[in-house]
Motif scaffolding. Structure first.
Motif, PDB file in Angstrom:
ATOM      1  N   ILE A   1       4.755 -13.522   8.456  1.00  0.00           N
ATOM      2  CA  ILE A   1       4.550 -14.448   7.330  1.00  0.00           C
ATOM      3  C   ILE A   1       5.256 -13.903   6.090  1.00  0.00           C
ATOM      4  O   ILE A   1       4.878 -12.844   5.560  1.00  0.00           O
ATOM      5  CB  ILE A   1       3.043 -14.656   7.053  1.00  0.00           C
ATOM      6  N   PHE A   2       6.270 -14.610   5.647  1.00  0.00           N
ATOM      7  CA  PHE A   2       7.057 -14.223   4.469  1.00  0.00           C
ATOM      8  C   PHE A   2       7.413 -12.736   4.505  1.00  0.00           C
ATOM      9  O   PHE A   2       7.283 -12.032   3.502  1.00  0.00           O
ATOM     10  CB  PHE A   2       6.319 -14.576   3.171  1.00  0.00           C
TER      11      PHE A   2
ATOM     12  N   PRO B   1      -0.125  -6.855  -5.956  1.00  0.00           N
ATOM     13  CA  PRO B   1       0.131  -8.070  -5.182  1.00  0.00           C
ATOM     14  C   PRO B   1      -1.038  -9.038  -5.376  1.00  0.00           C
ATOM     15  O   PRO B   1      -2.184  -8.615  -5.491  1.00  0.00           O
ATOM     16  CB  PRO B   1       0.182  -7.563  -3.738  1.00  0.00           C
ATOM     17  N   GLY B   2      -0.727 -10.299  -5.451  1.00  0.00           N
ATOM     18  CA  GLY B   2      -1.780 -11.296  -5.668  1.00  0.00           C
ATOM     19  C   GLY B   2      -1.499 -12.560  -4.893  1.00  0.00           C
ATOM     20  O   GLY B   2      -0.343 -12.941  -4.688  1.00  0.00           O
ATOM     21  N   LEU B   3      -2.570 -13.170  -4.474  1.00  0.00           N
ATOM     22  CA  LEU B   3      -2.486 -14.379  -3.674  1.00  0.00           C
ATOM     23  C   LEU B   3      -3.256 -15.483  -4.406  1.00  0.00           C
ATOM     24  O   LEU B   3      -4.323 -15.213  -4.966  1.00  0.00           O
ATOM     25  CB  LEU B   3      -3.174 -14.087  -2.342  1.00  0.00           C
TER      26      LEU B   3
ATOM     27  N   LEU C   1       4.217  -2.562   0.166  1.00  0.00           N
ATOM     28  CA  LEU C   1       2.881  -3.147   0.351  1.00  0.00           C
ATOM     29  C   LEU C   1       2.228  -2.692   1.649  1.00  0.00           C
ATOM     30  O   LEU C   1       1.074  -3.002   1.899  1.00  0.00           O
ATOM     31  CB  LEU C   1       2.953  -4.690   0.324  1.00  0.00           C
TER      32      LEU C   1
ATOM     33  N   THR D   1      -3.241 -11.403   8.006  1.00  0.00           N
ATOM     34  CA  THR D   1      -2.488 -11.775   6.814  1.00  0.00           C
ATOM     35  C   THR D   1      -3.378 -11.646   5.579  1.00  0.00           C
ATOM     36  O   THR D   1      -4.604 -11.790   5.662  1.00  0.00           O
ATOM     37  CB  THR D   1      -1.947 -13.217   6.928  1.00  0.00           C
ATOM     38  N   SER D   2      -2.753 -11.392   4.439  1.00  0.00           N
ATOM     39  CA  SER D   2      -3.537 -11.291   3.205  1.00  0.00           C
ATOM     40  C   SER D   2      -4.247 -12.608   2.905  1.00  0.00           C
ATOM     41  O   SER D   2      -5.261 -12.620   2.198  1.00  0.00           O
ATOM     42  CB  SER D   2      -2.664 -10.848   2.030  1.00  0.00           C
TER      43      SER D   2
ATOM     44  N   PHE E   1       1.834 -17.441  -1.701  1.00  0.00           N
ATOM     45  CA  PHE E   1       2.253 -16.041  -1.699  1.00  0.00           C
ATOM     46  C   PHE E   1       3.288 -15.868  -2.808  1.00  0.00           C
ATOM     47  O   PHE E   1       4.070 -16.779  -3.078  1.00  0.00           O
ATOM     48  CB  PHE E   1       2.907 -15.674  -0.357  1.00  0.00           C
ATOM     49  N   MET E   2       3.307 -14.690  -3.392  1.00  0.00           N
ATOM     50  CA  MET E   2       4.312 -14.337  -4.406  1.00  0.00           C
ATOM     51  C   MET E   2       4.364 -15.397  -5.505  1.00  0.00           C
ATOM     52  O   MET E   2       5.447 -15.775  -5.958  1.00  0.00           O
ATOM     53  CB  MET E   2       5.701 -14.174  -3.762  1.00  0.00           C
TER      54      MET E   2
ATOM     55  N   HIS F   1      -7.602  -3.200  -1.290  1.00  0.00           N
ATOM     56  CA  HIS F   1      -7.275  -1.965  -2.015  1.00  0.00           C
ATOM     57  C   HIS F   1      -8.420  -1.675  -2.997  1.00  0.00           C
ATOM     58  O   HIS F   1      -9.174  -2.584  -3.350  1.00  0.00           O
ATOM     59  CB  HIS F   1      -5.959  -2.131  -2.803  1.00  0.00           C
TER      60      HIS F   1
ATOM     61  N   GLU G   1      -6.391 -10.552  -6.022  1.00  0.00           N
ATOM     62  CA  GLU G   1      -5.422  -9.503  -6.353  1.00  0.00           C
ATOM     63  C   GLU G   1      -5.748  -8.232  -5.569  1.00  0.00           C
ATOM     64  O   GLU G   1      -6.926  -7.858  -5.450  1.00  0.00           O
ATOM     65  CB  GLU G   1      -5.538  -9.225  -7.856  1.00  0.00           C
ATOM     66  N   ALA G   2      -4.716  -7.586  -5.038  1.00  0.00           N
ATOM     67  CA  ALA G   2      -4.866  -6.281  -4.363  1.00  0.00           C
ATOM     68  C   ALA G   2      -5.994  -6.280  -3.337  1.00  0.00           C
ATOM     69  O   ALA G   2      -6.812  -5.364  -3.281  1.00  0.00           O
ATOM     70  CB  ALA G   2      -5.085  -5.175  -5.396  1.00  0.00           C
TER      71      ALA G   2
ATOM     72  N   SER H   1       3.621  -5.570   5.599  1.00  0.00           N
ATOM     73  CA  SER H   1       2.288  -5.899   5.082  1.00  0.00           C
ATOM     74  C   SER H   1       1.747  -7.187   5.687  1.00  0.00           C
ATOM     75  O   SER H   1       2.503  -8.047   6.137  1.00  0.00           O
ATOM     76  CB  SER H   1       2.344  -6.034   3.557  1.00  0.00           C
ATOM     77  N   GLY H   2       0.426  -7.292   5.690  1.00  0.00           N
ATOM     78  CA  GLY H   2      -0.229  -8.501   6.186  1.00  0.00           C
ATOM     79  C   GLY H   2       0.132  -8.750   7.633  1.00  0.00           C
ATOM     80  O   GLY H   2       0.141  -7.834   8.461  1.00  0.00           O
ATOM     81  N   ASP H   3       0.473  -9.995   7.940  1.00  0.00           N
ATOM     82  CA  ASP H   3       1.029 -10.323   9.249  1.00  0.00           C
ATOM     83  C   ASP H   3       2.549 -10.318   9.119  1.00  0.00           C
ATOM     84  O   ASP H   3       3.105 -10.981   8.234  1.00  0.00           O
ATOM     85  CB  ASP H   3       0.547 -11.697   9.721  1.00  0.00           C
TER      86      ASP H   3
HETATM   87  C1  LIG Z   1       6.468 -10.398   1.119  1.00  0.00           C
HETATM   88  S1  LIG Z   1       4.936 -11.210   1.142  1.00  0.00           S
HETATM   89  C2  LIG Z   1       4.225 -10.571   2.580  1.00  0.00           C
HETATM   90  C3  LIG Z   1       3.007 -11.322   3.077  1.00  0.00           C
HETATM   91  C4  LIG Z   1       2.360 -10.669   4.270  1.00  0.00           C
HETATM   92  N1  LIG Z   1       3.239 -10.737   5.413  1.00  0.00           N
HETATM   93  C5  LIG Z   1       0.998 -11.257   4.633  1.00  0.00           C
HETATM   94  O1  LIG Z   1       0.835 -11.836   5.713  1.00  0.00           O
HETATM   95  O2  LIG Z   1       0.074 -11.091   3.829  1.00  0.00           O
HETATM   96  C6  LIG Z   1       4.115 -10.346  -0.150  1.00  0.00           C
HETATM   97  C7  LIG Z   1       3.069 -11.201  -0.834  1.00  0.00           C
HETATM   98  O3  LIG Z   1       1.897 -11.251  -0.004  1.00  0.00           O
HETATM   99  C8  LIG Z   1       0.743 -11.265  -0.816  1.00  0.00           C
HETATM  100  N2  LIG Z   1      -0.020 -10.045  -0.530  1.00  0.00           N
HETATM  101  C9  LIG Z   1       0.319  -9.075   0.347  1.00  0.00           C
HETATM  102  N3  LIG Z   1      -0.640  -8.127   0.388  1.00  0.00           N
HETATM  103  C10 LIG Z   1      -1.604  -8.531  -0.478  1.00  0.00           C
HETATM  104  C11 LIG Z   1      -2.846  -7.994  -0.871  1.00  0.00           C
HETATM  105  N4  LIG Z   1      -3.309  -6.854  -0.372  1.00  0.00           N
HETATM  106  N5  LIG Z   1      -3.583  -8.677  -1.787  1.00  0.00           N
HETATM  107  C12 LIG Z   1      -3.143  -9.847  -2.287  1.00  0.00           C
HETATM  108  N6  LIG Z   1      -1.973 -10.399  -1.950  1.00  0.00           N
HETATM  109  C13 LIG Z   1      -1.218  -9.757  -1.062  1.00  0.00           C
HETATM  110  C14 LIG Z   1       1.210 -11.329  -2.264  1.00  0.00           C
HETATM  111  O4  LIG Z   1       1.353 -12.690  -2.604  1.00  0.00           O
HETATM  112  C15 LIG Z   1       2.553 -10.656  -2.152  1.00  0.00           C
HETATM  113  O5  LIG Z   1       3.396 -11.017  -3.220  1.00  0.00           O
END
Ligand SMILES: C[S@@+](CC[C@H](N)C(=O)[O-])C[C@H]1O[C@@H](n2cnc3c(N)ncnc32)[C@H](O)[C@@H]1O
Length: 248
Positions: free
Chosen positions: A99-100, A234-236, A43, A124-125, A177-178, A209, A205-206, A94-96
């Protein structure tokens, strides 16, 4: 392995943001530009990696639900080995990163090996999803708390120890998340614990991107939408007193 550049290695645990390179912090971009080695998650790939310099060795250590991935102890080992060889290592998450992101395991491995490191925070996402949807994460009077939860435990299932009272609280913004695969069951639990099914819900989603998709719906509507889906991007999920009308 690339030739060592510095006598003592260093690891930067860098937050990549949601995927849009403009959402990298300057510090993150600087560390990528200077890195000898970049270990990146699935990611945290794509255009953000273009910020790495031509000297950088790019190594995929992707962790993605349902897909083969490097084991965490192997990732820890690579971090330690490259740093011990004197490299400037970027561990891109990915993201921050905090966080997870399984950050703690990597920090422990570095600490045990006596390797100096830094953590570079990022977008973060969850923040990126709210921004993409044009809404705040908190609202004066109606949403004074935000909670980030995971919809998947280590086995990929809905965690068994969910604090239902907390997530069924109608005055809170909850970000899952996830959570795509388990949301239908989560929504059922929310209903059983008193959260109205017409509570606004966002599926993002995404985010950041090219294939970004936003769905403004309700908890019940989203549960129907996500029933039995095959997760590709990936989806939130976000629900609570969100600042939109479902379907808008
Ligand atoms: C392992 S966690 C990492 C989260 C990450 N540290 C953050 O702060 O966004 C992965 C999950 O983050 C979310 N995620 C990460 N990137 C994303 C994106 N670009 N769009 C939507 N959801 C995202 C999804 O729920 C994905 O299953």
């Amino acid at each position: 392995m690339t030739e060592p550049k510095t006598p003592a290695g260093f690891v930067s645990l860098v937050s990549a943001g949601p995927g849009d390179p403009e959402l990298l912090t300057l510090k993150a971009a600087n560390r990528l530009a200077a890195a000898d080695v970049v270990l990146f998650d699935d990611l945290a790939s794509g255009p953000v990696l273009d910020q790495a310099g031509p000297q950088a060795e790019l190594i995929a250590v992707g962790k993605r639900a349902g897909r083969p991935s490097a084991r965490q102890d192997h990732v820890n080992q690579l971090l330690v080995q490259y740093a011990q060889a004197g490299h400037r290592v970027v561990r891109l998450k990915s993201g921050d990163a905090g966080i997870f992101g399984r950050l703690e395991e990597e920090l422990l491995a570095l600490t045990e090996a006596g390797i100096p490191f830094e953590i570079i925070p990022g977008v973060t996402s969850a923040s990126a999803a709210a921004a993409a949807a044009g809404i705040p994460l908190t609202r004066r009077l109606t949403s004074r708390r935000v909670q980030f939860i995971t919809g998947a435990d280590v086995t990929g299932d809905l965690p068994a120890d969910i604090n239902w009272a907390a997530i069924a609280d109608p005055a809170v913004t909850t970000v899952v998340f996830m959570g795509q695969r388990s949301f239908t069951r989560l929504a059922q639990g929310l209903r059983e614990h008193g959260l109205p099914g017409d509570t606004p819900a966002l599926f993002a989603e995404a985010v950041g991107h090219p294939q970004q998709r936003l769905l403004r719906t309700t908890v019940d509507g989203l549960a129907r939408e996500l029933q039995g889906i095959e997760v590709v991007n990936p989806g939130l999920i976000m629900f609570g007193p969100l600042a939109f009308r479902p379907g808008s």
